[in-house]
Design an enzyme around this catalytic site. Structure first.
Site, mmCIF file in Angstrom:
data_model
loop_
_atom_site.group_PDB
_atom_site.id
_atom_site.type_symbol
_atom_site.label_atom_id
_atom_site.label_comp_id
_atom_site.label_asym_id
_atom_site.label_seq_id
_atom_site.Cartn_x
_atom_site.Cartn_y
_atom_site.Cartn_z
ATOM 1 N N TYR A 183 0.829 -1.237 -0.159
ATOM 2 C CA TYR A 183 0.106 -0.198 -0.141
ATOM 3 C C TYR A 183 0.827 1.181 -0.035
ATOM 4 O O TYR A 183 2.174 1.234 0.090
ATOM 5 C CB TYR A 183 -1.000 -0.215 1.188
ATOM 6 C CG TYR A 183 -2.067 -0.945 0.872
ATOM 7 C CD1 TYR A 183 -3.177 -0.491 0.125
ATOM 8 C CD2 TYR A 183 -2.336 -2.155 1.401
ATOM 9 C CE1 TYR A 183 -4.270 -1.155 -0.155
ATOM 10 C CE2 TYR A 183 -3.349 -3.099 1.366
ATOM 11 C CZ TYR A 183 -4.455 -2.421 0.198
ATOM 12 O OH TYR A 183 -5.634 -3.211 0.038
ATOM 13 N N ARG A 320 -3.919 -17.444 7.160
ATOM 14 C CA ARG A 320 -3.909 -19.103 7.409
ATOM 15 C C ARG A 320 -3.480 -19.615 8.668
ATOM 16 O O ARG A 320 -3.014 -20.594 8.573
ATOM 17 C CB ARG A 320 -3.657 -19.761 6.209
ATOM 18 C CG ARG A 320 -4.240 -19.506 4.739
ATOM 19 C CD ARG A 320 -3.966 -20.368 3.821
ATOM 20 N NE ARG A 320 -5.164 -21.601 4.119
ATOM 21 C CZ ARG A 320 -5.137 -22.813 3.543
ATOM 22 N NH1 ARG A 320 -4.310 -22.910 2.758
ATOM 23 N NH2 ARG A 320 -5.970 -23.851 4.093
ATOM 24 N N CYS A 369 -11.418 -19.906 -0.008
ATOM 25 C CA CYS A 369 -11.597 -19.839 -1.425
ATOM 26 C C CYS A 369 -11.651 -18.378 -1.826
ATOM 27 O O CYS A 369 -11.581 -18.113 -3.103
ATOM 28 C CB CYS A 369 -13.096 -20.628 -1.588
ATOM 29 S SG CYS A 369 -14.175 -19.810 -0.694
#
Ligand SMILES: Cc1cc2nc3c(=O)[nH]c(=O)nc-3n(C[C@H](O)[C@H](O)[C@H](O)COP(=O)(O)O)c2cc1C
Ligand code: SF4
Length: 664
Positions: A183, A320, A369
């Site tokens: 960013y 994760r 996903c």
């Protein structure tokens, strides 16, 4: 003593204490149902956050909020902290009061903006960055100009003023967005993006001066105890602009390497930051900050562990981290101070409470996903979850006990069928589920067989467990016909009979070396030697990657002019496109397959006829609905769901099942 107690010890951040080590990572929510015009949250937005607080997380970091309305704003948006007034503060107070009731703290994420990673098609104003001529990530033909020193100073003041407003709204601390993910502020810190010759460029100190002055300004205006976290990506994993590295790939880093990542962490601490909310990557390697299912679990943990060795402020690691054992070990062994979860708390906001009660197996696992979350917010839609359609519409989608208890029959034990059964059972109905094979999971069994789809396999296990827990009567090895349905006399019937793979009727395709995708996934021993995959859609490319990982030579033949031309999140798509390059998967588009002859696939494209050696051919050209039963039994109480209704993705199947079953 509970197994996961270490995750539930308090943690000090600046002047405050968090009740445990679980943090909701920021997720941008922008849609009008959840966010008011000024960027404060609506009632639905507040309920979304409160649901996570009730689930037991200690700290919620809210969606990135711009501090400067002059730059990097989306078209038509007025949501920026320099425009925020009394109403914004009053609405923010509503949010913080509701969250505080649960013993949970709130940090507001304050953003400098996106610079070269802003999608220009949704942006207003001129493209800015740290330096002149930086290419836009989404449209590299667009070049950004450097901010002036005066403009940077304007930003710095606005950060301090924004924090004052946040504090007035009861917000417990702020997080600066971001020396992370490439960013705007990160563009200043990366030498590759910063070629300024003034004090905001040059040495590492110069490149970090913007970030330094931000925390100083906030502390001067809000007091030194007011916590300021930095969203921080330790390593960039960049080979160049729009060119990220895959895990395990050998490459020359043009962004921040680990050595510099450690130095920057130390400098941020010295400047006054109270917490590092760590991960890796930039938009160019978007699969690190937004890890799709192809990335390893805990993909940013190693680098977070490294920086923790060199700083005394808390280090939180995101990416994760949802596997309870991984999270527990990381905190227990003091490798990091806390775990940051974003998507897992959408899939199941009760992750902390379930671990506190030693009930890990009941956690619905996020399958990485991005279908319901990242892919939707980039289209301006409400944030949600493929597996949990109640996210951000908790009240409208609440499962309340049915007034009249009914007998519900579900035909087909794939994910759609099990979801219909699950929701019906939660509502108090008596449910019979019939599955013609000996196992629950349907088409998701082959789909989850790829080496990188462990979380999909966990999801099947979760569903099986829910069937058991909720008392669904599961009848395996039972094919249902019209007579049986009539005999059952059910109040509601869900037909969830799924789909079957399409076959290719070309010369030689009856060979035993030609497999459907399902056959190949269910019987990996049948796949031998060089592989040719017919069909370059999502499944075809995923299988290609899986086979390449297994060391095979892989060719993909796609009939259309583009491969992987599917509606998936850019993080997922860019990973796969990069994997195709890095693993040398040979993809041919506009390729019409004619025959399989003498161990070769024969195909034609604009350049003429070609042959490619194929010891195994895998046909992945889509699916047809299995709906033979539907015609025979259709009626008012019969609902055809999932692929049997229309071939779609997992989200389509789950949402449809939920929405119909919640109203039975
Ligand atoms: C829908 C969505 C929106 C996100 N928005 C932000 C954001 O506004 N600011 C930010 O720092 N990270 C943002 N992220 C990144 C997450 O904070 C988090 O680091 C990332 O999802 C990896 O963590 P996870 O694997 O637990 O989901 C977003 C992620 C998602 C899925
Ligand atoms: S949509 Fe997919 S990635 Fe996003 S939270 Fe749900 S399961 Fe996880």
């Amino acid at each position: 003593m509970g197994t996961y107690d270490c995750l539930f010890e308090p943690l000090k951040v600046g002047g405050i204490e968090l009740k445990n080590r679980v943090v909701l990572e920021p997720m941008g929510i922008h849609s009008h149902r959840l966010v008011n015009e000024d960027g404060s949250f609506t009632e639905d937005g507040i309920t979304y956050y409160e649901t996570v607080a009730k689930g037991g997380a200690a700290l919620l970091i809210t969606s990135a909020m711009p501090v400067h309305s002059g730059f990097d704003m989306s078209k038509g948006s007025r949501a920026a902290m320099d425009l925020a007034g009394e109403e914004f503060i009053a609405n923010t107070k509503k949010l913080t009061d509701r969250i505080h009731q649960h013993g949970t703290k709130v940090f507001m994420q304050l953003s400098a903006g996106a610079g070269r990673v802003l999608p220009m098609f949704i942006a207003q104003g001129e493209p800015i960055s740290a330096s002149d001529n930086l290419p836009n990530f989404w449209d590299p033909r667009t070049k950004h100009r450097a901010l002036t020193v005066e403009e940077i100073e304007g930003y710095i003041e606005r950060f301090g003023d924004a924090a004052v407003k946040a504090k007035a709204g009861g917000v417990d601390g702020v997080e600066i967005h971001a020396v992370h993910e490439g960013y705007l502020l990160d563009q200043f810190t990366l030498a590759f993006c910063n070629n300024r010759t003034d004090e905001y460029g040059g040495s590492l100190e110069g490149r970090l001066l913007f970030a330094k002055k931000i925390v100083e300004n906030i502390k001067a205006k809000c007091g030194k105890d007011y916590p300021v976290s930095m969203r921080y990506s330790v390593r960039s994993f960049m080979k160049g602009f729009n060119d990220g590295a895959l895990p395990g790939e050998e490459f020359t880093e043009v962004g921040r390497d680990l050595e510099e990542g450690i130095k920057v962490a130390q400098m941020l601490e010295a400047y006054g930051y109270d917490m590092l909310n760590a991960d890796n990557g930039t938009y160019d390697s978007w699969w690190y900050p937004h890890p799709p299912v192809y990335m390893p679990e805990a993909c940013n943990l190693d680098e977070s562990i490294e920086i923790k060795k060199y700083v005394n402020i808390p280090v939180i690691c995101a990416g994760r981290m949802e596997n309870p054992e991984t999270a527990l070990n990381a905190v227990k062994e003091k490798k990091v101070d806390g775990v940051g979860l974003a998507r897992q708390l959408l899939a199941d906001s009760e992750w902390p409470n379930k671990l506190m009660n030693d009930n890990a197996e009941d956690i619905r696992p996020c399958i990485a996903c991005h279908a319901g979350c990242l892919n939707r917010i980039f289209k301006g839609q409400d944030i949600c979850c493929a597996l949990n359609p109640a996210v951000a519409r908790e009240e409208a989608y609440a499962l309340t006990p049915a007034a009249e208890k009914k007998h519900v029959v579900v035909i087909g034990g794939g994910i759609g069928g099990m979801e219909a059964a699950r929701v019906s059972a939660i509502k108090g109905h008596s449910v019979d589920l019939y599955e013609k094979t000996g196992e629950l999971g349907g088409m998701f069994i082959p789909a989850s067989a790829m080496s990188f789809k462990a979380s999909d396999r966990k999801l099947i296990e979760w569903y099986k467990r829910q069937m058991e827990k909720l008392g669904v009567n599961v009848h395996l090895n039972t094919t249902v016909d019209k007579a049986m349905v009539e005999e059952m006399n059910a109040d509601a019937v869900f037909v969830a009979t799924g789909s079957a793979p399409r076959v290719l009727n070309a010369e030689g395709f009856e060979s035993e070396h030609v497999l459907t995708a399902v056959d190949a996934l269910m019987n990996p021993e049948k796949v031998q030697g060089d592989v040719v995959i017919i069909g370059g859609g999502l499944t075809g490319i995923e299988i290609a990657y899986d086979q390449a990982l297994a060391g095979r030579k892989v060719t993909v033949l796609e009939a259309m002019e583009k491969y992987l031309n599917v509606d998936i999140a850019a993080a997922n798509k860019n990973f796969l496109l990069t994997a195709v390059k890095v693993y040398g998967i040979d993809v041919h588009v506009n390729a019409k397959v004619n025959a399989y002859k003498d161990g070769n696939v024969v195909y034609t494209d604009e350049a003429g006829e070609h042959t490619v050696k194929a010891d195994t051919v895998i046909v992945s050209i889509g699916y047809n609905s299995n709906n033979a039963l539907v015609e025979e039994i259709k009626g008012g109480n019969v609902h055809v769901i999932g692929d049997a209704n229309k071939v779609s993705n997992l989200m389509g199947a789950i949402w449809q099942a939920y929405e119909l079953a919640m109203n039975i």
